[in-house]
Design an enzyme around this catalytic site. Structure first.
Site, PDB file in Angstrom:
ATOM      1  N   GLY A 118       1.867  -8.477   7.016  1.00  0.00           N
ATOM      2  CA  GLY A 118       0.863  -9.479   6.635  1.00  0.00           C
ATOM      3  C   GLY A 118      -0.561  -8.958   6.708  1.00  0.00           C
ATOM      4  O   GLY A 118      -1.508  -9.727   6.801  1.00  0.00           O
ATOM      5  N   ALA A 119      -0.731  -7.632   6.656  1.00  0.00           N
ATOM      6  CA  ALA A 119      -2.073  -7.051   6.753  1.00  0.00           C
ATOM      7  C   ALA A 119      -2.525  -6.497   5.408  1.00  0.00           C
ATOM      8  O   ALA A 119      -3.521  -5.783   5.317  1.00  0.00           O
ATOM      9  CB  ALA A 119      -2.101  -5.960   7.810  1.00  0.00           C
ATOM     10  N   GLU A 175      -8.812  -2.034  -7.519  1.00  0.00           N
ATOM     11  CA  GLU A 175      -8.211  -3.264  -6.982  1.00  0.00           C
ATOM     12  C   GLU A 175      -8.177  -4.343  -8.062  1.00  0.00           C
ATOM     13  O   GLU A 175      -9.164  -4.555  -8.779  1.00  0.00           O
ATOM     14  CB  GLU A 175      -9.042  -3.721  -5.782  1.00  0.00           C
ATOM     15  CG  GLU A 175      -8.213  -4.262  -4.664  1.00  0.00           C
ATOM     16  CD  GLU A 175      -7.342  -3.193  -4.014  1.00  0.00           C
ATOM     17  OE1 GLU A 175      -6.154  -3.083  -4.399  1.00  0.00           O
ATOM     18  OE2 GLU A 175      -7.826  -2.488  -3.116  1.00  0.00           O
ATOM     19  N   GLU A 190      10.381  -8.334  -6.650  1.00  0.00           N
ATOM     20  CA  GLU A 190       9.285  -9.133  -6.092  1.00  0.00           C
ATOM     21  C   GLU A 190       8.809 -10.208  -7.083  1.00  0.00           C
ATOM     22  O   GLU A 190       8.569 -11.350  -6.708  1.00  0.00           O
ATOM     23  CB  GLU A 190       8.135  -8.207  -5.688  1.00  0.00           C
ATOM     24  CG  GLU A 190       7.036  -8.948  -4.978  1.00  0.00           C
ATOM     25  CD  GLU A 190       6.491  -8.214  -3.770  1.00  0.00           C
ATOM     26  OE1 GLU A 190       7.058  -7.188  -3.349  1.00  0.00           O
ATOM     27  OE2 GLU A 190       5.479  -8.695  -3.241  1.00  0.00           O
ATOM     28  N   ASP A 220       1.903  -1.193  -5.659  1.00  0.00           N
ATOM     29  CA  ASP A 220       2.435  -1.004  -4.310  1.00  0.00           C
ATOM     30  C   ASP A 220       3.777  -0.272  -4.332  1.00  0.00           C
ATOM     31  O   ASP A 220       4.017   0.636  -3.536  1.00  0.00           O
ATOM     32  CB  ASP A 220       2.606  -2.361  -3.612  1.00  0.00           C
ATOM     33  CG  ASP A 220       1.303  -3.146  -3.584  1.00  0.00           C
ATOM     34  OD1 ASP A 220       0.243  -2.531  -3.771  1.00  0.00           O
ATOM     35  OD2 ASP A 220       1.366  -4.371  -3.387  1.00  0.00           O
TER      36      ASP A 220
END
Ligand code: GLA
Length: 389
Positions: free
Chosen positions: A132-133, A44, A167, A179
């Site tokens: 939005g999670a 991450e 993006e 992603d």
């Protein structure tokens, strides 16, 4: 409503997008593509540091159905908002369309900018990816739109970069490449081991069923705040630290030389950011080694160590994420961590398949005790990337 709603819920996003295109625009699709949301097993805030990530695709997908039109404009309808948004060639300049349709306009812009022809079209979007999670609903939309608009015209190997550019440059979110790569490249039953420096990747077997294990995803429903501002700030901190250390990116700091590197950094906060990235890259490598050896349970402590590092060193967790991790572990999970960018979103926990109820109940009880909104929990299996439907 009853009957129509039940059949709607049973249909795949691709089938719903296909049907909606006919209902909304009176045309049959010439292309229907879908792409999944993702969870990140580990790695991450490493992607924009040229590091390693290990995401897998969720079973939840977003689909886009498209058909060419004669006029000069694109029109896109979304099942979620039941609204139509139109844009023309003039809007294919940076940031002209905002909201969810901005991802579609952004992809059209990025495709053209990369030299791929995109002709005006009508489109319908349907999705099962929670919004939005922190499960990359935006990358799923970008990659499904890319397929529906450009299909075979743009080689699939270029899709992650084109979608990321949409993006970064059109929507204005400075995300890394994880992603969009996951949305395109993931394979069923595998996690995607991606080197974000050169985009090379390997599919790593992640057979939970065979080991009697499961991954439960806990959506904390914590309000996603500060996401893009704090994200950009973390990214800038990392880039500044790399500069101070005289390396291209923090990926170039070897974990064996970490202490030496930390000693050269003046501020405690910078040292902690760097320590997270360097140790997290090493944890990805260690998890890949364990998975290849078939030792799935043994990755648990590394998942939890990743969470601790994101909480204490990188400071991107919120109390709901920390509570979900502690409660899942207390209820017997082998390991648990936040997944995605943080500041809300989801926790991923590795559990015995038989322990699902127990772990979900424990997390729900801990949330009630802390006065948080009720979380949602569901099992996820590693699924497949973008496909034509
Ligand atoms: C978000 C970004 C990704 C990645 C993660 C953190 O999901 O879109 O590029 O940086 O955060 O790992």
């Amino acid at each position: 409503m009853g009957h129509a709603d039940m059949s709607h819920a049973d249909m795949s996003p691709a089938a719903r997008a296909r049907k909606a295109l006919v209902e909304q625009f009176g045309v049959a699709p010439s292309a229907v593509w879908s792409a999944p949301g993702r969870a990140n097993l580990i790695g991450e805030h490493t992607d924009y540091n040229d590091g390693y990530v290990l995401p897998f695709a969720l079973p939840h997908r977003t689909a886009v159905a498209a058909a060419p039109v004669d006029g000069p404009c694109w029109t896109v309808w979304s099942e979620h908002t039941n609204e139509r948004v139109g844009f023309g060639a003039d809007d294919l300049t940076l940031g002209r369309v905002d909201g969810w349709a901005g991802y579609v306009a952004g992809v059209s812009w990025a495709l053209r900018d990369a030299g791929h022809p995109v002709e005006p079209a009508v489109m319908a979007v349907a999705s099962d990816v929670p919004l939005g999670a922190g499960l990359s609903s935006s990358a799923a939309l970008e990659c499904a739109a890319l397929g529906a608009l450009a299909g075979d015209a743009a080689p699939i190997g270029e899709w992650p970069r084109i979608a990321q550019r949409a993006e970064n440059a059109y929507v204005g979110m400075p995300c890394g490449i994880m992603d969009q790569s996951a949305a395109v490249l993931c394979e069923r039953g595998h996690a995607l081991f991606l080197d974000c420096r050169d985009s090379s990747y390997q599919q790593v077997p992640f057979d939970l069923d065979g080991a009697g294990l499961a991954m439960v995803l806990i959506d904390t429903r914590a309000p996603h705040r500060l996401v893009s501002g704090e994200y950009a700030a973390r990214r800038a901190d990392c880039e500044a630290a790399a500069k101070t250390l005289g390396v291209l990116a923090l990926r170039d700091v070897d974990s064996a030389a970490l202490d030496e590197a930390l000693a050269r950094l003046g501020e405690d906060v910078t040292r902690r950011r760097v320590r997270h990235v360097v140790t997290e890259n090493q944890r990805v490598l260690d998890v890949v080694t364990l998975l290849r050896a078939g030792w799935i349970r043994e990755i648990g402590p590394l998942l939890t160590a990743s969470h601790t590092s994101l909480r204490d060193d990188f400071e991107v967790t919120v109390p709901q994420l920390d509570t979900a991790v502690s409660a899942a572990i207390a209820a017997g999970a082998y390991g648990a961590r936040m997944t995605g960018g943080g500041f809300g979103g989801c926790v991923l926990a590795l559990i015995d398949a038989a322990a699902e109820q127990e772990v979900s109940a424990a997390v729900t009880a801990a949330f009630a005790q802390a006065g948080f909104d009720r979380p949602a929990a569901f099992l996820v299996t590693p699924s497949v990337g973008a496909s034509a439907d």
